[in-house]
Design an enzyme around this catalytic site. Structure first.
Site, PDB file in Angstrom:
ATOM      1  N   ASP A  63      -0.133   3.744   1.414  1.00 32.25           N
ATOM      2  CA  ASP A  63      -0.515   4.423   2.656  1.00 32.25           C
ATOM      3  C   ASP A  63       0.425   4.117   3.824  1.00 32.25           C
ATOM      4  O   ASP A  63       0.413   4.833   4.828  1.00 32.25           O
ATOM      5  CB  ASP A  63      -1.938   4.018   3.065  1.00 32.25           C
ATOM      6  CG  ASP A  63      -2.962   4.269   1.975  1.00 32.25           C
ATOM      7  OD1 ASP A  63      -2.724   5.157   1.136  1.00 32.25           O
ATOM      8  OD2 ASP A  63      -3.995   3.569   1.953  1.00 32.25           O
TER       9      ASP A  63
ATOM     10  N   GLY B  81      -3.947   8.345   1.716  1.00 33.07           N
ATOM     11  CA  GLY B  81      -3.441   7.780   2.967  1.00 33.07           C
ATOM     12  C   GLY B  81      -4.482   7.136   3.852  1.00 33.07           C
ATOM     13  O   GLY B  81      -4.167   6.656   4.930  1.00 33.07           O
ATOM     14  N   ARG B  82      -5.772   7.179   3.442  1.00 32.57           N
ATOM     15  CA  ARG B  82      -6.868   6.647   4.275  1.00 32.57           C
ATOM     16  C   ARG B  82      -6.800   7.238   5.685  1.00 32.57           C
ATOM     17  O   ARG B  82      -6.696   8.439   5.824  1.00 32.57           O
ATOM     18  CB  ARG B  82      -6.836   5.116   4.294  1.00 32.57           C
ATOM     19  CG  ARG B  82      -7.041   4.492   2.932  1.00 32.57           C
ATOM     20  CD  ARG B  82      -7.486   3.070   3.031  1.00 32.57           C
ATOM     21  NE  ARG B  82      -6.503   2.247   3.745  1.00 32.57           N
ATOM     22  CZ  ARG B  82      -6.699   0.994   4.074  1.00 32.57           C
ATOM     23  NH1 ARG B  82      -7.832   0.405   3.769  1.00 32.57           N
ATOM     24  NH2 ARG B  82      -5.788   0.294   4.698  1.00 32.57           N
TER      25      ARG B  82
ATOM     26  N   GLN C 106      -0.519   9.723  -7.181  1.00 30.21           N
ATOM     27  CA  GLN C 106       0.346   9.192  -6.109  1.00 30.21           C
ATOM     28  C   GLN C 106       0.531   7.683  -6.206  1.00 30.21           C
ATOM     29  O   GLN C 106       1.408   7.113  -5.576  1.00 30.21           O
ATOM     30  CB  GLN C 106      -0.273   9.503  -4.735  1.00 30.21           C
ATOM     31  CG  GLN C 106      -0.329  10.978  -4.431  1.00 30.21           C
ATOM     32  CD  GLN C 106      -1.352  11.295  -3.341  1.00 30.21           C
ATOM     33  OE1 GLN C 106      -1.021  11.344  -2.168  1.00 30.21           O
ATOM     34  NE2 GLN C 106      -2.598  11.519  -3.718  1.00 30.21           N
ATOM     35  N   ARG C 107      -0.358   7.014  -6.949  1.00 32.98           N
ATOM     36  CA  ARG C 107      -0.301   5.548  -7.033  1.00 32.98           C
ATOM     37  C   ARG C 107       0.314   5.048  -8.328  1.00 32.98           C
ATOM     38  O   ARG C 107       0.640   3.864  -8.444  1.00 32.98           O
ATOM     39  CB  ARG C 107      -1.725   4.974  -6.935  1.00 32.98           C
ATOM     40  CG  ARG C 107      -2.328   5.018  -5.585  1.00 32.98           C
ATOM     41  CD  ARG C 107      -3.109   3.783  -5.236  1.00 32.98           C
ATOM     42  NE  ARG C 107      -3.978   3.270  -6.248  1.00 32.98           N
ATOM     43  CZ  ARG C 107      -5.309   3.125  -6.116  1.00 32.98           C
ATOM     44  NH1 ARG C 107      -5.901   3.537  -5.015  1.00 32.98           N
ATOM     45  NH2 ARG C 107      -6.021   2.582  -7.060  1.00 32.98           N
TER      46      ARG C 107
ATOM     47  N   ARG D 126      -6.193  28.322  -2.602  1.00 36.40           N
ATOM     48  CA  ARG D 126      -6.421  27.384  -3.712  1.00 36.40           C
ATOM     49  C   ARG D 126      -6.135  25.968  -3.220  1.00 36.40           C
ATOM     50  O   ARG D 126      -5.302  25.775  -2.334  1.00 36.40           O
ATOM     51  CB  ARG D 126      -5.487  27.687  -4.900  1.00 36.40           C
ATOM     52  CG  ARG D 126      -5.742  29.015  -5.566  1.00 36.40           C
ATOM     53  CD  ARG D 126      -7.017  28.965  -6.399  1.00 36.40           C
ATOM     54  NE  ARG D 126      -7.193  30.182  -7.158  1.00 36.40           N
ATOM     55  CZ  ARG D 126      -7.847  31.264  -6.742  1.00 36.40           C
ATOM     56  NH1 ARG D 126      -8.373  31.285  -5.513  1.00 36.40           N
ATOM     57  NH2 ARG D 126      -7.976  32.326  -7.506  1.00 36.40           N
TER      58      ARG D 126
ATOM     59  N   THR E 219       0.844  -1.198   0.000  1.00 39.79           N
ATOM     60  CA  THR E 219       0.000   0.000   0.000  1.00 39.79           C
ATOM     61  C   THR E 219       0.875   1.242   0.000  1.00 39.79           C
ATOM     62  O   THR E 219       1.906   1.279   0.669  1.00 39.79           O
ATOM     63  CB  THR E 219      -0.950   0.078   1.210  1.00 39.79           C
ATOM     64  OG1 THR E 219      -1.574   1.369   1.213  1.00 39.79           O
ATOM     65  CG2 THR E 219      -0.262  -0.124   2.541  1.00 39.79           C
TER      66      THR E 219
ATOM     67  N   HIS F 226      -4.859  10.000  -7.742  1.00 37.19           N
ATOM     68  CA  HIS F 226      -4.211   8.750  -8.141  1.00 37.19           C
ATOM     69  C   HIS F 226      -2.836   8.913  -8.768  1.00 37.19           C
ATOM     70  O   HIS F 226      -2.158   7.907  -9.015  1.00 37.19           O
ATOM     71  CB  HIS F 226      -5.147   7.964  -9.058  1.00 37.19           C
ATOM     72  CG  HIS F 226      -6.350   7.452  -8.328  1.00 37.19           C
ATOM     73  ND1 HIS F 226      -7.430   8.253  -8.035  1.00 37.19           N
ATOM     74  CD2 HIS F 226      -6.609   6.243  -7.767  1.00 37.19           C
ATOM     75  CE1 HIS F 226      -8.322   7.553  -7.349  1.00 37.19           C
ATOM     76  NE2 HIS F 226      -7.851   6.341  -7.173  1.00 37.19           N
TER      77      HIS F 226
ATOM     78  N   GLU G 126      -6.022  13.001   3.359  1.00 36.43           N
ATOM     79  CA  GLU G 126      -7.463  12.872   3.059  1.00 36.43           C
ATOM     80  C   GLU G 126      -8.293  12.460   4.273  1.00 36.43           C
ATOM     81  O   GLU G 126      -9.490  12.734   4.338  1.00 36.43           O
ATOM     82  CB  GLU G 126      -7.684  11.864   1.927  1.00 36.43           C
ATOM     83  CG  GLU G 126      -7.246  10.436   2.274  1.00 36.43           C
ATOM     84  CD  GLU G 126      -7.446   9.443   1.140  1.00 36.43           C
ATOM     85  OE1 GLU G 126      -7.865   9.836   0.040  1.00 36.43           O
ATOM     86  OE2 GLU G 126      -7.161   8.242   1.371  1.00 36.43           O
TER      87      GLU G 126
HETATM   88  O1  F6P Z   1      -5.173   2.479  -0.117  1.00 35.41           O
HETATM   89  C1  F6P Z   1      -4.652   3.159  -1.213  1.00 35.41           C
HETATM   90  C2  F6P Z   1      -5.516   4.301  -1.624  1.00 35.41           C
HETATM   91  O2  F6P Z   1      -4.874   4.950  -2.692  1.00 35.41           O
HETATM   92  C3  F6P Z   1      -5.875   5.261  -0.503  1.00 35.41           C
HETATM   93  O3  F6P Z   1      -4.835   6.163  -0.175  1.00 35.41           O
HETATM   94  C4  F6P Z   1      -7.099   5.936  -1.082  1.00 35.41           C
HETATM   95  O4  F6P Z   1      -7.943   6.420  -0.073  1.00 35.41           O
HETATM   96  C5  F6P Z   1      -7.771   4.817  -1.828  1.00 35.41           C
HETATM   97  O5  F6P Z   1      -6.772   3.859  -2.106  1.00 35.41           O
HETATM   98  C6  F6P Z   1      -8.425   5.267  -3.104  1.00 35.41           C
HETATM   99  O6  F6P Z   1      -9.189   4.214  -3.610  1.00 35.41           O
HETATM  100  P1  F6P Z   1      -9.806   4.211  -5.084  1.00 35.41           P
HETATM  101  O7  F6P Z   1      -8.692   3.876  -6.032  1.00 35.41           O
HETATM  102  O8  F6P Z   1     -10.846   3.200  -5.029  1.00 35.41           O
HETATM  103  O9  F6P Z   1     -10.319   5.597  -5.361  1.00 35.41           O
END
Ligand code: F6P
Length: 356
Positions: free
Chosen positions: A131, A174-175, A277-278, A269, A129, A275, A225
């Site tokens: 997170d 980051g949940r 970040q992913r 602002r 993760t 996403h 978040e």
């Molecule tokens: O757990 C990883 C994460 O990127 C969290 O940081 C975020 O809250 C969630 O997944 C977002 O989920 P989705 O891709 O379903 O919008």
């Protein structure tokens, strides 16, 4: 030996490095056949699998995402109103002939993997993760990449904030844990860092902005978040019934802007990084960590140590029982040294003045 492998939950940089390391370690050390399951547990329920050979996983260590695909809603514990556990265990054991399943995912994925292990499908877990919130794990791969991405974004925000003398809010993922916002906030020189672990006081944040504006300084606020105001609630983006992770957070940056703007003269602002970040290639650190996790997972399989999750504790690669981490998460503890460090270098954490 035939071993299945899947990636579950949201994607994360470094997943392919794990797939590569598990596959190559198993082939090299015991000539195992590795079966890739597509789209996480959905592929197990829909019987979509493919062989993963040496060449299938070559050249992917630096590639973001997962070549197997993933799914963050599908759970055999409850899918389309039915418990599919026994069905998928039978398919994996009898039809595919799997001796074990390697599951790469977060706490939701570990919970499902553990439930299938209880029905007779031995498993090994690999924590994933951005997170960094998996219980019993000091560092999950993908986190370093996310921190690097957010840090770069903050650096870019700094120059436009400075040019306009604005207050710029940057929302991270980051949940319920503030690890990304905390580390990137420090690295990207945020003036205010707001975390789920410390409810923020809007007046205290406004005070930082006003004090800085009086010195002709802009303000950068890095907010996770999952953060929420004192006495308020988290900002929920979406609720997904039946998902292993039913609550999706998001939007607190804009909520903070609405709370803050009436209190200060500077323009505010908000940027929600989302996403970005992913996605993209993992950092060198995450490639190494993911490779070590994958290699360690393969050792556990070879040694027959099942229902365990690979982990990093105090700098050492080890493993813990999945039952001890499934369904739990890890937040920034109140006494974390980085919080003390932030306060001592003048970074505000949204706390009201002492005695207020
Ligand atoms: O757990 C990883 C994460 O990127 C969290 O940081 C975020 O809250 C969630 O997944 C977002 O989920 P989705 O891709 O379903 O919008």
């Amino acid at each position: 030996m035939r071993i299945g492998m899947l990636t579950g939950g949201g994607d994360c940089p470094g997943l392919n490095a794990v797939l590569r390391a598990v596959t190559k370690s198993l082939i090299r050390q015991c000539g195992a056949e590795v079966v890739g399951i597509e789209d996480g547990f959905l592929g197990l329920m829909e019987q979509r699998v493919r062989p993963l050979g040496w060449d299938d996983v070559s050249g992917i260590v630096a590639v973001g995402g997962t070549v197997l695909g993933t799914h963050n809603r599908a759970s055999p514990l409850d899918w389309q109103g039915r418990d599919r556990r026994d069905e998928v265990v039978r398919y994996a054991r009898e039809t595919l002939g799997l001796e074990a399943l390697v599951v790469i995912g977060g706490d939701g994925t570990m919970t499902i993997g553990h439930a299938l292990a209880e029905r007779g499908l031995p498993m090994v877990g690999v924590p994933k993760t951005i997170d960094n919130d998996i219980a019993g794990c000091d560092r999950s791969f993908g986190f370093d990449t996310a921190v690097a991405t957010v840090t770069e974004a903050l650096e870019r925000i700094q120059t436009t904030a400075q040019s306009h003398g604005r207050v710029m809010i940057v929302e991270t993922m980051g949940r319920n844990a503030g690890w990304i916002a905390l580390e990137a906030g420090i690295a990207g020189a945020a003036d205010v860092i707001l975390l789920p672990e410390i409810d923020y006081d809007v007046e205290a944040v406004a005070d930082v902005c006003r004090t800085r504006a009086a010195r002709r300084r802009h303000t950068v606020v890095c907010i996770a978040e999952g953060a929420k105001p004192r006495g308020g609630a988290q900002t929920v983006r979406e609720r997904i019934a039946g998902s292993p992770e039913p609550v999706r957070l998001g939007g607190v940056g804009h909520a903070l802007q609405a709370q803050l703007q009436p209190l200060i003269a500077s323009e505010v602002r908000t940027t929600v990084l989302g996403h970005v970040q992913r996605g993209g290639p993992p950092t060198a650190f995450d490639r190494v960590l993911a490779t070590q996790y994958g290699n360690t997972a393969a050792q556990l399989v070879i040694e027959g140590q099942f229902d365990r999750m690979v982990t990093l504790q105090h700098g050492r690669l080890t493993s813990v029982p999945v039952a001890s981490v499934a369904g739990r998460s890890r937040q920034v503890p109140a006494d974390h040294p980085l919080l003390r460090c932030a306060r001592q270098i003048g970074v505000a954490l949204g706390e009201p003045p002492a005695g207020a």
